[in-house]
Design an enzyme around this catalytic site. Sequence first.
Site, PDB file in Angstrom:
ATOM      1  N   HIS A 158       0.827  -1.199   0.000  1.00 19.79           N
ATOM      2  CA  HIS A 158       0.000   0.000   0.000  1.00 19.79           C
ATOM      3  C   HIS A 158       0.866   1.255   0.000  1.00 19.79           C
ATOM      4  O   HIS A 158       2.070   1.200   0.269  1.00 19.79           O
ATOM      5  CB  HIS A 158      -0.927   0.028   1.229  1.00 19.79           C
ATOM      6  CG  HIS A 158      -2.107  -0.889   1.103  1.00 19.79           C
ATOM      7  ND1 HIS A 158      -2.020  -2.239   1.309  1.00 19.79           N
ATOM      8  CD2 HIS A 158      -3.415  -0.634   0.791  1.00 19.79           C
ATOM      9  CE1 HIS A 158      -3.213  -2.785   1.137  1.00 19.79           C
ATOM     10  NE2 HIS A 158      -4.062  -1.833   0.820  1.00 19.79           N
ATOM     11  N   LYS A 162      -0.783   4.859   4.608  1.00 21.33           N
ATOM     12  CA  LYS A 162      -1.703   3.939   5.270  1.00 21.33           C
ATOM     13  C   LYS A 162      -1.250   3.699   6.697  1.00 21.33           C
ATOM     14  O   LYS A 162      -0.062   3.449   6.948  1.00 21.33           O
ATOM     15  CB  LYS A 162      -1.765   2.611   4.501  1.00 21.33           C
ATOM     16  CG  LYS A 162      -2.801   1.630   5.059  1.00 21.33           C
ATOM     17  CD  LYS A 162      -2.980   0.447   4.138  1.00 21.33           C
ATOM     18  CE  LYS A 162      -3.945  -0.570   4.718  1.00 21.33           C
ATOM     19  NZ  LYS A 162      -5.296  -0.006   4.972  1.00 21.33           N
TER      20      LYS A 162
END
Length: 269
Positions: A158, A162
């Site tokens: 990601h 995040k």
Amino acid sequence: MTEKGKVRVVVVGANGRMGREVVRTVVKDPGLQLVGAVDRSVEKEDVGVVLGLGETGVYFSDKLGETLLKSEADVIIDFTTPNVVRDNIYTSLEYGVRPVVGTTGIPQEDLQAWDRILQDKGIGGLVAPNFAIGAILMMKFAAQAARYLPHVEIIEMHHDQKLDAPSGTAIKTAEMIVKERQRMVQGHPDEEEKLAGARGADFEGMKIHSVRLPGYVAHQEVILGGIGQTLTIRHDSISRESFMPGVAMAAKKVMEFTGLVYGLENLID
């Protein structure tokens, strides 16, 4: 003014990266109507004007309860952060508004509490780690494959903003796999980590690895190993638009059931 037959939606975190995509989706979907937009960074400006969609007659507010009351919303869609989503959902439940939540890292005790309240009120709610249809299929295929190739490692990648690791999608994938295979010890019994965490997190015997780098959106590989073979199942979200068909589907489907559903796969045949 409410349009007959449409699901009335309030978007929370409407000026965030995911929130903006959700607003665009709701405005364009003929089965949905945007009736509120909550965000602390903008106030008293037309949502459509700020997002380049033209005037919508819906204005940003920083007061969720007031917005839910005035808009007579059916659903809130929340892609905020773990530290604020909890209060948002309890507020929505207080007003009898169905939550559709894409925020991950929510404690199990909160999910259980929300389910009890939803059951008492006779309305539905959905929490999903991932709204991309392809990601849901990836999880389903991986769980099915694990019946035959039970040695599994998960690598999720990601963007570097995040906050939670591993991702909700990775944990949900592991939970689905565990239902198809028993806990087992993978790798060599005398394996030794020269650096702590090198082999990743352990979930019922399988390993989960998290990568956080700029340039990524949301990506996951499930690697299954067998004698003389490996199988890799991978999903890539290239942009946040990939989540929007699932979000729109959830906003409509949540009107049809009672209690909390965890995972979009439960709404897909």
